[in-house]
Scaffold this motif. Sequence first.
Motif, PDB file in Angstrom:
ATOM      1  N   VAL A   2      -9.659  29.693   0.443  1.00 38.98           N
ATOM      2  CA  VAL A   2      -8.883  29.057   1.507  1.00 38.98           C
ATOM      3  C   VAL A   2      -8.183  30.177   2.259  1.00 38.98           C
ATOM      4  O   VAL A   2      -7.454  30.970   1.650  1.00 38.98           O
ATOM      5  CB  VAL A   2      -7.858  28.060   0.922  1.00 38.98           C
ATOM      6  N   ILE A  17     -13.020  28.127   3.441  1.00 42.88           N
ATOM      7  CA  ILE A  17     -12.335  26.937   3.943  1.00 42.88           C
ATOM      8  C   ILE A  17     -11.210  27.438   4.840  1.00 42.88           C
ATOM      9  O   ILE A  17     -10.194  27.930   4.355  1.00 42.88           O
ATOM     10  CB  ILE A  17     -11.788  26.068   2.789  1.00 42.88           C
ATOM     11  N   GLU A  18     -11.412  27.350   6.135  1.00 41.92           N
ATOM     12  CA  GLU A  18     -10.427  27.889   7.074  1.00 41.92           C
ATOM     13  C   GLU A  18      -9.257  26.930   7.262  1.00 41.92           C
ATOM     14  O   GLU A  18      -9.443  25.719   7.352  1.00 41.92           O
ATOM     15  CB  GLU A  18     -11.078  28.165   8.432  1.00 41.92           C
ATOM     16  N   ILE A  19      -8.053  27.500   7.308  1.00 38.87           N
ATOM     17  CA  ILE A  19      -6.857  26.732   7.637  1.00 38.87           C
ATOM     18  C   ILE A  19      -6.222  27.342   8.880  1.00 38.87           C
ATOM     19  O   ILE A  19      -6.492  28.492   9.233  1.00 38.87           O
ATOM     20  CB  ILE A  19      -5.844  26.698   6.464  1.00 38.87           C
ATOM     21  N   LEU A  26      -3.684  19.059   4.807  1.00 37.66           N
ATOM     22  CA  LEU A  26      -5.123  19.283   4.774  1.00 37.66           C
ATOM     23  C   LEU A  26      -5.882  18.181   5.497  1.00 37.66           C
ATOM     24  O   LEU A  26      -5.495  17.015   5.466  1.00 37.66           O
ATOM     25  CB  LEU A  26      -5.616  19.381   3.328  1.00 37.66           C
ATOM     26  N   GLN A  56     -11.438  19.472   4.749  1.00 40.16           N
ATOM     27  CA  GLN A  56     -10.951  20.523   3.848  1.00 40.16           C
ATOM     28  C   GLN A  56     -10.816  19.990   2.426  1.00 40.16           C
ATOM     29  O   GLN A  56     -11.167  20.677   1.458  1.00 40.16           O
ATOM     30  CB  GLN A  56      -9.608  21.059   4.355  1.00 40.16           C
TER      31      GLN A  56
END
Length: 311
Positions: free
Chosen positions: A204, A231-233, A267, A271
């Motif tokens: 993440v 998993i891009e935030i 999220l 995600q």
Amino acid sequence: MQITDSILMIRPVQFRMNEQTAVNNYFQEDLSLSDAEINRRAQAEFDGLVRVLEAEGVSVMVVEDRLETDTPDSIFPNNWISFHRGGMVVIYPMFAVNRRRERREDLLDRLEEAGFRITEVVDYTAAEADGVFLEATGSVVLDRENMKAYCALSERADEGLLIEFCEDFELLPVVFTAYQSVDGQRKPIYHTNVMMCVAEAFAVICLEAIDNRKERKFVADQLRQDGKEIIEITEAQVHAFAGNMLQLRNGKGERLLVMSERARQSLTPAQIRAIEKTSRIVSSPLDTIETCGGGSARCMIAEIFLPREGA
């Protein structure tokens, strides 16, 4: 082994907003409450997270902070100590003078009494005299399986000391700078572990926080090279502490991704689906700790990878 089922947590006795860390931790905010009330709320949040983790089958060693040391950030032990396979313990230099009082030798005695084996203590704290800091697994996000150390440089993460640490532990340094917007300016994020988390099968990460395109590509390539799903935030999710997660396992070998309730709420469904392919999300409310301390669930946990006596 990238993840463990044994962790150390320090229960606070004088938690409050630390003015010495607020100078470069832009996540911290003051609450219009007495210090006693802030500490009471933080203790309740701490106890709640411990209950959740223990109910999930994680082995939690809780040690009470000491009143006489006046250490408002003792709830974040992962900034001054780390534990490694083979019985290695590492002690780190801290930016804030009042955080240096968190370091305590009796914790090592407690660990040995609990059956863990310590073979060597590596101490980098002499670097404080030169104004050089590296705040453990706050500054350095470890991929223990692939022998890499991800580090966003800041006042709390010195590149030279990172290189020394990596040479000592035979790690590949993955160095970059991550930024956040503060009053219209881009300023370095104080700790790597608020903008990225490396788990067994995924990472993440807030790639948009890495302003330099070459550095951004370099970090992403390193993760993909090791088979991690990225998993891009967003930066907004970073401010909800969605980067401050930690993967653990329980006694049954199930994978858990630990985070605050605020982080979980931030999220997206996509995600969550990506995470839940390999891990169950475990969350607990940490609003007071996050607001005043500028850290969240991952910061509260020191993973124990030490071997057990007789093992």
